[in-house]
Design a protein around this motif. Structure first.
Motif, PDB file in Angstrom:
ATOM      1  N   ILE A 363       0.843  -1.204   0.000  1.00  0.00           N
ATOM      2  CA  ILE A 363       0.000   0.000   0.000  1.00  0.00           C
ATOM      3  C   ILE A 363       0.875   1.251   0.000  1.00  0.00           C
ATOM      4  N   ILE A 364       1.882   1.247   0.879  1.00  0.00           N
ATOM      5  CA  ILE A 364       2.806   2.382   0.903  1.00  0.00           C
ATOM      6  C   ILE A 364       3.518   2.511  -0.445  1.00  0.00           C
ATOM      7  N   GLY A 365       3.929   1.383  -0.995  1.00  0.00           N
ATOM      8  CA  GLY A 365       4.590   1.413  -2.291  1.00  0.00           C
ATOM      9  C   GLY A 365       3.691   1.948  -3.392  1.00  0.00           C
ATOM     10  N   SER A 366       2.436   1.545  -3.380  1.00  0.00           N
ATOM     11  CA  SER A 366       1.496   2.015  -4.403  1.00  0.00           C
ATOM     12  C   SER A 366       1.256   3.514  -4.285  1.00  0.00           C
ATOM     13  N   LEU A 367       1.117   3.990  -3.064  1.00  0.00           N
ATOM     14  CA  LEU A 367       0.926   5.436  -2.868  1.00  0.00           C
ATOM     15  C   LEU A 367       2.153   6.208  -3.331  1.00  0.00           C
ATOM     16  N   PHE A 368       3.339   5.660  -3.049  1.00  0.00           N
ATOM     17  CA  PHE A 368       4.563   6.315  -3.499  1.00  0.00           C
ATOM     18  C   PHE A 368       4.609   6.382  -5.025  1.00  0.00           C
ATOM     19  N   VAL A 369       4.256   5.289  -5.695  1.00  0.00           N
ATOM     20  CA  VAL A 369       4.305   5.248  -7.156  1.00  0.00           C
ATOM     21  C   VAL A 369       3.295   6.223  -7.758  1.00  0.00           C
ATOM     22  N   ILE A 370       2.099   6.287  -7.189  1.00  0.00           N
ATOM     23  CA  ILE A 370       1.095   7.240  -7.685  1.00  0.00           C
ATOM     24  C   ILE A 370       1.617   8.668  -7.557  1.00  0.00           C
ATOM     25  N   ALA A 371       2.213   8.977  -6.400  1.00  0.00           N
ATOM     26  CA  ALA A 371       2.794  10.310  -6.215  1.00  0.00           C
ATOM     27  C   ALA A 371       3.949  10.529  -7.188  1.00  0.00           C
ATOM     28  N   GLY A 372       4.739   9.487  -7.411  1.00  0.00           N
ATOM     29  CA  GLY A 372       5.866   9.599  -8.338  1.00  0.00           C
ATOM     30  C   GLY A 372       5.428   9.857  -9.759  1.00  0.00           C
ATOM     31  N   ILE A 373       4.339   9.231 -10.182  1.00  0.00           N
ATOM     32  CA  ILE A 373       3.813   9.489 -11.526  1.00  0.00           C
ATOM     33  C   ILE A 373       3.413  10.958 -11.641  1.00  0.00           C
ATOM     34  N   GLY A 374       2.755  11.476 -10.607  1.00  0.00           N
ATOM     35  CA  GLY A 374       2.405  12.890 -10.624  1.00  0.00           C
ATOM     36  C   GLY A 374       3.630  13.780 -10.701  1.00  0.00           C
ATOM     37  N   LEU A 375       4.697  13.415  -9.991  1.00  0.00           N
ATOM     38  CA  LEU A 375       5.926  14.201 -10.025  1.00  0.00           C
ATOM     39  C   LEU A 375       6.583  14.162 -11.400  1.00  0.00           C
ATOM     40  N   HIS A 376       6.390  13.068 -12.131  1.00  0.00           N
ATOM     41  CA  HIS A 376       6.897  13.015 -13.509  1.00  0.00           C
ATOM     42  C   HIS A 376       6.281  14.134 -14.351  1.00  0.00           C
ATOM     43  N   PHE A 377       4.984  14.328 -14.214  1.00  0.00           N
ATOM     44  CA  PHE A 377       4.315  15.381 -14.973  1.00  0.00           C
ATOM     45  C   PHE A 377       4.773  16.764 -14.511  1.00  0.00           C
ATOM     46  N   VAL A 378       4.924  16.932 -13.213  1.00  0.00           N
ATOM     47  CA  VAL A 378       5.392  18.216 -12.678  1.00  0.00           C
ATOM     48  C   VAL A 378       6.786  18.524 -13.209  1.00  0.00           C
ATOM     49  N   TYR A 379       7.660  17.525 -13.208  1.00  0.00           N
ATOM     50  CA  TYR A 379       9.023  17.733 -13.678  1.00  0.00           C
ATOM     51  C   TYR A 379       9.052  18.044 -15.171  1.00  0.00           C
ATOM     52  N   ALA A 380       8.202  17.371 -15.940  1.00  0.00           N
ATOM     53  CA  ALA A 380       8.140  17.652 -17.375  1.00  0.00           C
ATOM     54  C   ALA A 380       7.682  19.078 -17.634  1.00  0.00           C
ATOM     55  N   TYR A 381       6.679  19.547 -16.863  1.00  0.00           N
ATOM     56  CA  TYR A 381       6.234  20.940 -16.989  1.00  0.00           C
ATOM     57  C   TYR A 381       7.374  21.895 -16.627  1.00  0.00           C
ATOM     58  N   TYR A 382       8.129  21.553 -15.606  1.00  0.00           N
ATOM     59  CA  TYR A 382       9.256  22.387 -15.190  1.00  0.00           C
ATOM     60  C   TYR A 382      10.302  22.480 -16.303  1.00  0.00           C
ATOM     61  N   LEU A 383      10.636  21.352 -16.913  1.00  0.00           N
ATOM     62  CA  LEU A 383      11.601  21.352 -18.006  1.00  0.00           C
ATOM     63  C   LEU A 383      11.101  22.177 -19.189  1.00  0.00           C
ATOM     64  N   GLU A 384       9.803  22.079 -19.460  1.00  0.00           N
ATOM     65  CA  GLU A 384       9.225  22.863 -20.560  1.00  0.00           C
ATOM     66  C   GLU A 384       9.287  24.352 -20.225  1.00  0.00           C
ATOM     67  N   TRP A 385       9.035  24.688 -18.969  1.00  0.00           N
ATOM     68  CA  TRP A 385       9.112  26.092 -18.547  1.00  0.00           C
ATOM     69  C   TRP A 385      10.542  26.617 -18.690  1.00  0.00           C
ATOM     70  N   LEU A 386      11.525  25.801 -18.311  1.00  0.00           N
ATOM     71  CA  LEU A 386      12.920  26.209 -18.469  1.00  0.00           C
ATOM     72  C   LEU A 386      13.262  26.470 -19.931  1.00  0.00           C
ATOM     73  N   LYS A 387      12.750  25.622 -20.806  1.00  0.00           N
ATOM     74  CA  LYS A 387      13.006  25.795 -22.233  1.00  0.00           C
ATOM     75  C   LYS A 387      12.386  27.084 -22.743  1.00  0.00           C
ATOM     76  N   ASP A 388      11.168  27.374 -22.302  1.00  0.00           N
ATOM     77  CA  ASP A 388      10.499  28.612 -22.715  1.00  0.00           C
ATOM     78  C   ASP A 388      11.243  29.839 -22.202  1.00  0.00           C
ATOM     79  N   VAL A 389      11.762  29.754 -20.981  1.00  0.00           N
ATOM     80  CA  VAL A 389      12.528  30.873 -20.426  1.00  0.00           C
ATOM     81  C   VAL A 389      13.800  31.097 -21.234  1.00  0.00           C
ATOM     82  N   ALA A 390      14.466  30.014 -21.601  1.00  0.00           N
ATOM     83  CA  ALA A 390      15.702  30.120 -22.388  1.00  0.00           C
ATOM     84  C   ALA A 390      15.449  30.734 -23.749  1.00  0.00           C
ATOM     85  N   VAL A 391      14.289  30.433 -24.330  1.00  0.00           N
ATOM     86  CA  VAL A 391      13.941  31.008 -25.629  1.00  0.00           C
ATOM     87  C   VAL A 391      13.561  32.471 -25.481  1.00  0.00           C
ATOM     88  N   ALA A 392      12.889  32.795 -24.398  1.00  0.00           N
ATOM     89  CA  ALA A 392      12.400  34.170 -24.220  1.00  0.00           C
ATOM     90  C   ALA A 392      13.521  35.155 -23.905  1.00  0.00           C
TER      91      ALA A 392
END
Length: 398
Positions: A363-392
């Motif tokens: 159960i703890i492992g499953s909750l961690f993985v669900i949170a980790g999947i969400g963090l994948h999306f957050v990190y991808a948004y962060y990388l995209e934001w960094l790219k936009d800042v570099a272009v701007a």
């Protein structure tokens, strides 16, 4: 290779054999070279998320991934997709006058992958060593092939840097580094003759599996978990498939191919679900042809990923569902695949330590993985934001 009735990236039109009675997928028009095909990004993102889930064993989400219903898993899918992406990126550019520059670019990418591999391995060591110290669980050092490095520190550090020792779940990037070192030769052979490339690649795959040709480890009697001499065959198949599409080729949509592919996937699903591993159908043939070895990419695993890819490729609804906008979260994850993979690997190692010190509570492992999947999306948004800042920034400077 095509998805549904749409081409992957720079696919062109093709003629149909007048004497053929096979139904084929039409390719309406080439996709401009500047237009990014998001379908590869989407499938790459799904592979990255699945790899992350599988790298935290002992939790419930692990049972939902397709490794539980077939011979292959996301590693095979990811290598095939990488071959397709490389074919799209370099296939038409490796021409006289540009080969040296492209070779240096590919080798620079190999160096990047090597550095990323070393970095994730060192961070993995720190995570497990930190867990052993903080929680008083010295048995953590016995996990994922860490102990040889701890017991033979001087030799272990040298072996890890020279790719002579690999930690568990930290062996994919070294494979990719080796594939990118080989890539200029692969593309040169592709120019000389595609059938020659396919034949030599298949011969190397067969020889590696038959005679156990594989890079060795220094600290023990083992060898690389993912043998580059074997896995290059799947990588080459991806490159050749994309080059075929770029040249105006099409993927045949024939009832016999569909039936055989579906039947093979069905048999493999039953094989895994009902654990028919004790059935011997080798007939004296080498294990690379009849076994299920991941290191040497046995034929059973190779055919499984190809059959699965074929059925996905010819299904129009899959093509429509995976052609997403550039700002879709899955596309962002796939677009930043290396950074996201490193992030997911480090996160998965932390998850393994968490499960270990909590008695592998699913159960703890499953909750961690669900949170980790969400963090994948957050990190991808962060990388995209960094790219936009570099272009701007240059735009503001102008």
């Amino acid at each position: 290779m095509t998805f549904g009735k749409e081409p992957i990236k720079a696919a062109g039109s093709d003629h149909q054999d007048p004497g053929s009675n096979q139904s084929r997928i039409s390719v309406p028009r080439p996709v401009p070279a500047t237009e990014r095909d998001t379908r590869l990004d989407v499938f790459r993102a799904l592979c990255l998320l699945t790899i992350f889930i599988n790298h935290v064993p002992g939790q419930y989400l692990e049972y939902l991934t397709h490794k539980n219903i077939g011979f292959s898993d996301s590693a095979e899918a990811f290598v095939l997709i990488s071959g397709l992406a490389v074919g799209a990126a370099y296939g038409g550019k490796f021409v006289a006058g540009a080969r040296l520059a492209l070779t240096l670019k590919m080798w620079r990418r190999a160096l990047t992958l090597y550095v990323a591999h070393i970095m994730t391995s060192v961070v993995t060591l720190a995570i497990f060593a930190g867990g052993a110290l903080y929680f008083g669980r010295q048995d953590l050092i016995g996990e994922i092939n860490i102990r040889p490095i701890v017991e033979q520190a001087e030799q272990g550090i040298v072996a890890m840097v020279l790719l002579g020792h690999q930690l568990g779940y930290n062996n994919i990037l070294s494979l990719y580094a080796a594939l990118f070192l080989m890539l200029p030769g692969i593309l040169w052979l592709n120019v000389v003759g595609r059938w020659l490339l396919l034949a030599l690649s298949a011969a190397l795959w067969l020889a590696a599996g038959w005679f156990k040709l594989v890079p060795s480890n220094f600290l023990d009697e083992g060898y690389w978990f993912l043998n580059p001499w074997s896995w290059q065959f799947l990588f080459v198949i991806g490159i050749l498939s994309m080059n075929h599409v770029r040249a105006g080729g099409r993927l045949p949509r024939h009832w016999l191919l569909i039936g055989v592919s579906a039947a093979y996937l069905t048999v493999s699903a039953f094989w895994v679900l009902f654990s028919w591993w004790n059935i011997d159908f080798s007939f004296g043939l080498p294990a690379v042809l009849t076994g299920f070895d991941k290191t040497f990419l046995s034929l059973t695993r190779l055919l499984h990923v190809l059959a699965l890819a074929y059925l996905l490729a010819i299904t129009p609804v899959i093509s429509r569902l995976t052609r997403l906008e550039n700002n879709h979260p899955l596309v962002m994850i796939g677009r930043h695949s290396l950074a996201v993979f490193i992030f997911g690997t480090i996160l998965a190692m932390a998850g393994q330590v968490l499960l270990f010190v909590t008695g592998k509570n699913p159960i703890i492992g499953s909750l961690f993985v669900i949170a980790g999947i969400g963090l994948h999306f957050v990190y991808a948004y962060y990388l995209e934001w960094l790219k936009d800042v570099a272009v701007a920034k240059p735009l503001r400077a102008v």
